[in-house]
Motif scaffolding. Structure first.
Motif, PDB file in Angstrom:
ATOM      1  N   LEU A   1       9.689  -2.857  13.224  1.00 29.98           N
ATOM      2  CA  LEU A   1       9.521  -2.302  11.844  1.00 29.98           C
ATOM      3  C   LEU A   1       9.263  -0.873  11.729  1.00 29.98           C
ATOM      4  CD1 LEU A   1       6.708  -4.720  10.229  1.00 29.98           C
ATOM      5  CD2 LEU A   1       9.241  -4.869   9.750  1.00 29.98           C
ATOM      6  N   LEU A   2      10.283  -0.309  10.912  1.00 31.70           N
ATOM      7  CA  LEU A   2      10.092   1.221  10.749  1.00 31.70           C
ATOM      8  C   LEU A   2       9.257   1.336   9.702  1.00 31.70           C
ATOM      9  CD1 LEU A   2      13.993   2.181  11.187  1.00 31.70           C
ATOM     10  CD2 LEU A   2      12.270   1.933  12.879  1.00 31.70           C
ATOM     11  N   VAL A   3       8.303   2.335   9.836  1.00 33.50           N
ATOM     12  CA  VAL A   3       7.063   2.407   8.828  1.00 33.50           C
ATOM     13  C   VAL A   3       7.208   3.955   8.315  1.00 33.50           C
ATOM     14  CG1 VAL A   3       4.643   2.337   8.608  1.00 33.50           C
ATOM     15  CG2 VAL A   3       5.838   0.964  10.450  1.00 33.50           C
ATOM     16  N   PHE A   4       7.396   4.091   7.036  1.00 31.34           N
ATOM     17  CA  PHE A   4       7.264   5.369   6.351  1.00 31.34           C
ATOM     18  C   PHE A   4       6.217   5.387   5.498  1.00 31.34           C
ATOM     19  CE2 PHE A   4       8.438   8.114   2.934  1.00 31.34           C
ATOM     20  CZ  PHE A   4       8.803   9.001   3.646  1.00 31.34           C
TER      21      PHE A   4
ATOM     22  N   GLY B   1       0.890  -1.162  -0.034  1.00 28.56           N
ATOM     23  CA  GLY B   1      -0.042  -0.056   0.166  1.00 28.56           C
ATOM     24  C   GLY B   1       0.907   1.236  -0.016  1.00 28.56           C
ATOM     25  N   PRO B   2       0.549   2.358   0.879  1.00 29.27           N
ATOM     26  CA  PRO B   2       1.473   3.559   0.716  1.00 29.27           C
ATOM     27  C   PRO B   2       2.498   3.447   1.761  1.00 29.27           C
ATOM     28  CG  PRO B   2      -0.656   3.918   2.145  1.00 29.27           C
ATOM     29  CD  PRO B   2      -0.802   2.343   1.611  1.00 29.27           C
ATOM     30  N   ARG B   3       2.786   2.308   2.700  1.00 30.23           N
ATOM     31  CA  ARG B   3       3.620   2.300   3.483  1.00 30.23           C
ATOM     32  C   ARG B   3       5.090   1.660   3.114  1.00 30.23           C
ATOM     33  NH1 ARG B   3      -1.258   2.687   5.703  1.00 30.23           N
ATOM     34  NH2 ARG B   3      -1.632   4.127   7.416  1.00 30.23           N
ATOM     35  N   VAL B   4       6.136   1.837   3.529  1.00 28.62           N
ATOM     36  CA  VAL B   4       7.293   1.117   3.173  1.00 28.62           C
ATOM     37  C   VAL B   4       7.641   0.680   4.865  1.00 28.62           C
ATOM     38  CG1 VAL B   4       9.948   1.353   2.668  1.00 28.62           C
ATOM     39  CG2 VAL B   4       8.038   2.742   1.453  1.00 28.62           C
TER      40      VAL B   4
ATOM     41  N   ASN C   1      -3.847  -1.295   4.465  1.00 29.85           N
ATOM     42  CA  ASN C   1      -4.087  -0.053   5.128  1.00 29.85           C
ATOM     43  C   ASN C   1      -3.265   0.157   6.418  1.00 29.85           C
ATOM     44  OD1 ASN C   1      -6.443   0.767   3.219  1.00 29.85           O
ATOM     45  ND2 ASN C   1      -7.632  -0.972   4.383  1.00 29.85           N
ATOM     46  N   GLY C   2      -2.234  -0.814   6.639  1.00 32.54           N
ATOM     47  CA  GLY C   2      -1.652  -0.652   7.976  1.00 32.54           C
ATOM     48  C   GLY C   2      -2.017  -1.346   9.138  1.00 32.54           C
ATOM     49  N   ALA C   3      -3.378  -2.033   8.879  1.00 35.68           N
ATOM     50  CA  ALA C   3      -3.853  -2.636  10.194  1.00 35.68           C
ATOM     51  C   ALA C   3      -2.974  -3.766  10.599  1.00 35.68           C
ATOM     52  CB  ALA C   3      -5.343  -3.174   9.825  1.00 35.68           C
ATOM     53  N   VAL C   4      -2.634  -4.127  11.635  1.00 38.31           N
ATOM     54  CA  VAL C   4      -1.876  -5.411  12.166  1.00 38.31           C
ATOM     55  C   VAL C   4      -2.753  -6.346  12.881  1.00 38.31           C
ATOM     56  CG1 VAL C   4       0.312  -5.788  13.572  1.00 38.31           C
ATOM     57  CG2 VAL C   4      -0.013  -3.564  12.369  1.00 38.31           C
ATOM     58  N   LYS C   5      -2.499  -7.365  12.622  1.00 33.88           N
ATOM     59  CA  LYS C   5      -2.716  -8.476  13.203  1.00 33.88           C
ATOM     60  C   LYS C   5      -1.944  -9.346  14.105  1.00 33.88           C
ATOM     61  CE  LYS C   5      -7.503  -9.196  11.191  1.00 33.88           C
ATOM     62  NZ  LYS C   5      -7.704  -8.117  10.256  1.00 33.88           N
ATOM     63  N   ARG C   6      -1.798  -9.487  15.189  1.00 34.19           N
ATOM     64  CA  ARG C   6      -0.743 -10.273  15.888  1.00 34.19           C
ATOM     65  C   ARG C   6      -1.255 -11.766  15.885  1.00 34.19           C
ATOM     66  NH1 ARG C   6       3.110  -7.245  17.600  1.00 34.19           N
ATOM     67  NH2 ARG C   6       2.980  -5.108  17.667  1.00 34.19           N
ATOM     68  N   ILE C   7      -0.491 -12.723  15.610  1.00 37.59           N
ATOM     69  CA  ILE C   7      -0.694 -14.232  15.373  1.00 37.59           C
ATOM     70  C   ILE C   7      -0.254 -14.774  16.367  1.00 37.59           C
ATOM     71  CG2 ILE C   7      -0.811 -15.990  13.991  1.00 37.59           C
ATOM     72  CD1 ILE C   7      -0.908 -14.030  11.540  1.00 37.59           C
ATOM     73  N   LYS C   8      -0.940 -15.687  17.149  1.00 33.04           N
ATOM     74  CA  LYS C   8      -0.170 -16.457  18.169  1.00 33.04           C
ATOM     75  C   LYS C   8       0.045 -17.769  17.567  1.00 33.04           C
ATOM     76  CE  LYS C   8      -2.936 -14.075  22.011  1.00 33.04           C
ATOM     77  NZ  LYS C   8      -3.885 -14.501  23.174  1.00 33.04           N
TER      78      LYS C   8
ATOM     79  N   ALA D   1       5.022   5.452  13.862  1.00 35.86           N
ATOM     80  CA  ALA D   1       5.375   4.813  15.104  1.00 35.86           C
ATOM     81  C   ALA D   1       6.119   3.541  14.467  1.00 35.86           C
ATOM     82  CB  ALA D   1       4.319   4.770  16.001  1.00 35.86           C
ATOM     83  N   PRO D   2       7.045   3.200  15.245  1.00 35.18           N
ATOM     84  CA  PRO D   2       7.540   1.723  14.773  1.00 35.18           C
ATOM     85  C   PRO D   2       6.620   0.892  15.327  1.00 35.18           C
ATOM     86  CG  PRO D   2       9.407   3.305  15.636  1.00 35.18           C
ATOM     87  CD  PRO D   2       7.971   3.986  15.792  1.00 35.18           C
ATOM     88  N   ILE D   3       6.729  -0.571  14.747  1.00 36.46           N
ATOM     89  CA  ILE D   3       6.004  -1.399  15.300  1.00 36.46           C
ATOM     90  C   ILE D   3       6.846  -2.759  15.674  1.00 36.46           C
ATOM     91  CG2 ILE D   3       4.167  -3.497  14.221  1.00 36.46           C
ATOM     92  CD1 ILE D   3       3.675  -1.455  12.014  1.00 36.46           C
ATOM     93  N   PRO D   4       6.670  -2.967  17.015  1.00 37.35           N
ATOM     94  CA  PRO D   4       7.434  -4.049  17.560  1.00 37.35           C
ATOM     95  C   PRO D   4       7.374  -5.316  16.788  1.00 37.35           C
ATOM     96  CG  PRO D   4       6.516  -2.739  19.161  1.00 37.35           C
ATOM     97  CD  PRO D   4       5.726  -2.337  17.923  1.00 37.35           C
ATOM     98  N   ALA D   5       8.294  -6.302  16.358  1.00 31.65           N
ATOM     99  CA  ALA D   5       8.258  -7.182  15.902  1.00 31.65           C
ATOM    100  C   ALA D   5       8.838  -8.471  16.402  1.00 31.65           C
ATOM    101  CB  ALA D   5       8.910  -7.140  14.465  1.00 31.65           C
ATOM    102  N   THR D   6      10.212  -8.110  17.097  1.00 35.25           N
ATOM    103  CA  THR D   6      10.860  -9.222  17.798  1.00 35.25           C
ATOM    104  C   THR D   6      11.504  -8.747  18.772  1.00 35.25           C
ATOM    105  OG1 THR D   6      12.380 -11.069  17.344  1.00 35.25           O
ATOM    106  CG2 THR D   6      12.701  -8.898  15.817  1.00 35.25           C
TER     107      THR D   6
END
Length: 721
Positions: free
Chosen positions: A322-325, A309-312, A370-377, A334-339
């Motif tokens: 994850l740095l999000v531009f 989409g519009p995000r890098v 759209n940038g929505a984040v789902k966290r998968i267990k 805002a960065p997204i914690p990934a690990t």
């Protein structure tokens, strides 16, 4: 008797899922989630081997090494809907998961063994040793290939049986990371020759030159189209069905020691590239525009950036984020914690979703456009596969409690070592702790100017207020002639423009600085990182191309291309010309029924457009001219069935003939001298339509414009060949 009187010689939801199944552009490379799986009988600990499960059509296989599992995640629901245990004896190997529809392959890059998972049964149905360490395996559009990068061997395989399908091809090793385009074509970079070699249905095609031999080449598939970046020359080659387009990249691209980092697949036409020192470049292959973005933490260790989409999304292994531009807003989100900090971040784009996974972590991420984040267990037990029995794992020094990707080292982005797990490291300390944070600039060029857009940083408490924003050169001096010269310190952002620049390959570099009053009231700057661009973008292709045939050539016209300071290069077999205008004359073509292809390419300092081609057939029969006979006063004039005096006779002009004949074309052959007037000589023969038949006669006896001069009648009468 006159001249030639003798014989002559020769002459809805379900609809959404169906859409996702059709569009597999984003899952066609062997860049599926690099992890450390253990390959073996996947039925261990998941219930009966014959159990069949229906997995989500929009999903991805993820490694879950901390508990010895491989799981299938549902991207729409954000949940795991299938899992299988792996054999612990093979822990420590590097495994790639290759996914294309129902084709799921596990590639042990340490041993070169390829295994196929049957998603309906959650078990391996076959394995084969297909190469050595570093083996590439790719699948897409029903085709699958193995590539031995070290030996240079390319082999098509049956994705079901894994058996070879057809003969293998050998290219000059070592080979680069290959890719499969939107039509199932395989593209293999061969850096030693500076080429990328295509394969279709296992058959090798004509190589495409991307650079010079020994250049650093990298390949990505953007919206189904191959894009080859030559980091050595700082150019990109977009390989389209109608030809290639070459785009000049900012010069700092060439400073990346191991070449720029790119994703193997880009969901759209924008290709993100990570250069030396953490420089981020965005190549829009649709319009030939290149933007550069300054990073706020350039000394971190990064993986290749991805676009959705519009995000890098830029994986920052140092911080585990994850740095999000946001390209629409021109700002970092805002960065997204990934690990954990220093951990492994696996990223792949598949089914219009971005999948992020740490093989040793308990969570994975699924991001939509759209940038929505789902966290998968990943270790949720309430999924198909039965009750999982504990897997015995014998601990080994350094292994932790599961499979581990080594991470770090060359090829993982950045040059700094990854810190151990713990708190995310802070950005480098500012020389003046009370200085405001610098803004984020983005540079792009067009029409002989550079635009530098910037977004201010959200300032922490306790720093000096920003008095204004100014544009600096790479030497940290104020840029004279920038418009406007400054922005107020409370501005939400803005754009500096520097005009009057040359549209060439030169890269102009700038910084945006937050100016403030520091200690003792002295003016100081808090500058951003450097961004750069050329002063124009690569032109678009010419439009409305037309060609009108003329004798032995053509007149070609076209509409002006988009772009600045454009030159048009016109090429044809045996010739070429360049012009700033929108028309050109082509010469030296052979008349007859041969179809001639003429190509026009727009060019400026930022690169070339894709060539536009048109064909023209130079048929003399479409350009006949009617003339009268003459010089036939003393006797009849012999006609021939072919060109030249020795061709068989085929009738005559009667004595004194001055009637009309249709001249089709002219050709040079035997010289004829008129016996009544020896001053009349000619080696030109006319192909005529006379009496309802096509015949040949010396040009002396047809009143063409130059018949008495013994030369061609061009341009009215065309040459025959």
């Amino acid at each position: 008797m006159n001249g030639d009187r003798s014989p002559a010689r020769d002459a809805g939801p379900r609809g959404v899922l169906r859409h996702f199944r059709r569009d597999r552009l984003t899952g066609q490379l062997a860049a599926g989630l690099v992890g450390v799986l253990c390959v073996g009988a996947l039925v261990y600990g998941v219930g009966t081997a014959s159990a069949k499960y229906r997995l989500a059509d929009v999903g991805a296989w993820l490694s879950a090494g901390a508990k010895g599992l491989v799981v299938h995640a549902n991207g729409l629901a954000g949940k795991v809907d299938g899992k299988a245990a792996v054999v612990p004896q093979m822990r420590g190997h590097h495994i790639r998961i290759v996914q294309d529809g129902t084709t799921v392959l596990l590639v042990d890059t340490d041993t070169g063994v390829v295994s196929r998972i049957d998603p309906s049964q959650l078990k391996i149905t076959g394995s084969r040793a297909a190469g050595g360490p570093g083996l590439q395996v790719l699948a897409g559009s029903g085709a699958a290939y193995t590539i031995d990068s070290v030996k240079g061997v390319v082999q098509r395989i049956d994705p079901l049986t894994l058996a070879p399908a057809g003969p293998a091809a050998t290219l000059t090793a070592p080979l680069g990371q290959a890719g499969i385009d939107g039509k199932g074509g395989l593209w293999v970079p061969v850096p030693q020759s500076g080429q990328v070699v295509p394969f279709q249905d296992g058959r090798q095609g004509t190589p495409v030159t991307a650079g010079r031999g020994g250049d650093r080449l990298a390949l990505t598939i953007a919206a189904g189209t191959p894009v080859v970046v030559d980091s050595t020359s700082a150019t990109a080659l977009v390989v389209r069905p109608d030809g290639t387009q070459r785009i000049t990249l900012p010069a700092p691209v060439s400073k990346a020691a191991n070449g720029v980092r790119m994703p193997p697949v880009a969901d759209g036409q924008v290709v993100p590239m990570l250069g030396a020192g953490g420089s981020l470049y965005l190549l829009d292959t649709g319009v030939g525009r290149v933007e550069s973005v300054a990073l706020r933490v350039p000394h971190h260790a990064f993986e290749a950036p991805n676009v959705l989409g519009p995000r890098v999304y830029l994986p920052d292994r140092t911080a585990g984020h994850l740095l999000v531009f946001n390209t629409d807003k021109g700002a970092w989100e805002a960065p997204i914690p990934a690990t954990r900090p220093g951990g492994t971040i696996e990223v792949v784009t598949r089914d219009h979703m971005l999948w992020v996974n740490d093989p040793d972590g308990a969570l994975a991420l699924a991001l939509d456009p759209n940038g929505a984040v789902k966290r998968i267990k990943k270790y949720d037990d309430h999924v198909p596969g039965g009750n999982r029995r504990p897997i015995p794992i014998k601990a080994r020094p350094g292994d932790g409690n599961g499979n581990r990707n080594t991470g770090g080292g060359p090829g993982h982005g950045g040059n700094d070592p990854v810190p151990p797990a713990g708190r995310p490291p802070r950005p480098p300390a500012k020389q003046d702790p009370t200085a405001p944070d610098p803004p984020t600039p983005i540079a792009s060029g067009d029409n002989g100017s550079i635009e530098v857009r910037f977004t201010p940083a959200v300032q922490p408490q306790g720093v000096y207020p920003v008095s204004r924003f100014v544009l600096l050169g790479a030497d940290d001096r104020l840029v004279k002639g920038a418009t406007p010269a400054q922005f107020p310190g409370n501005a939400p952002g803005g754009t500096f423009t520097v005009g009057g620049l040359a549209c060439g390959s030169r890269t102009y570099e700038y910084k945006v600085a937050a100016e403030y009053k520091g200690k003792n009231g002295k003016t100081a700057y808090s500058p951003s990182g450097t961004v750069g661009a050329t002063a124009c973008r690569a032109p678009g292709p010419p439009t409305t191309l037309r060609a009108t045939g003329v004798n032995h050539g053509a007149t070609v016209t076209w509409a002006k291309s988009s772009g600045y300071d454009v030159t048009y290069n016109v090429t044809w077999q045996g010739g070429s010309t360049s012009t700033k205008g929108t028309s050109a004359n082509v010469s030296g073509l052979t008349n007859g029924t041969t179809s001639h292809t003429i190509s026009v390419t727009a060019h400026n300092g930022a690169g070339d457009s894709t060539p536009v081609s048109i064909s023209v057939t130079l048929d003399p029969n479409q350009h006949t001219v009617v003339y009268n006979g003459h010089n036939n006063n003393s006797t009849t004039t012999v006609l021939h069935s072919g060109v030249g005096k020795n061709a068989p006779r085929d009738g005559t002009f009667p004595k004194g003939f001055t009637g009309q004949v249709t001249v089709i074309c002219q050709q040079q052959s035997d010289s004829v001298t008129d016996t009544d007037d020896p001053s009349l000589k000619s080696d030109i023969w006319d192909k005529i339509n006379y009496g309802g038949r096509v015949r040949w006669v010396s040009d002396l006896y047809v009143a063409t414009p130059n018949s008495n001069a013994g030369t061609f009648s061009s341009p009215k009468v065309w040459g025959c060949s």
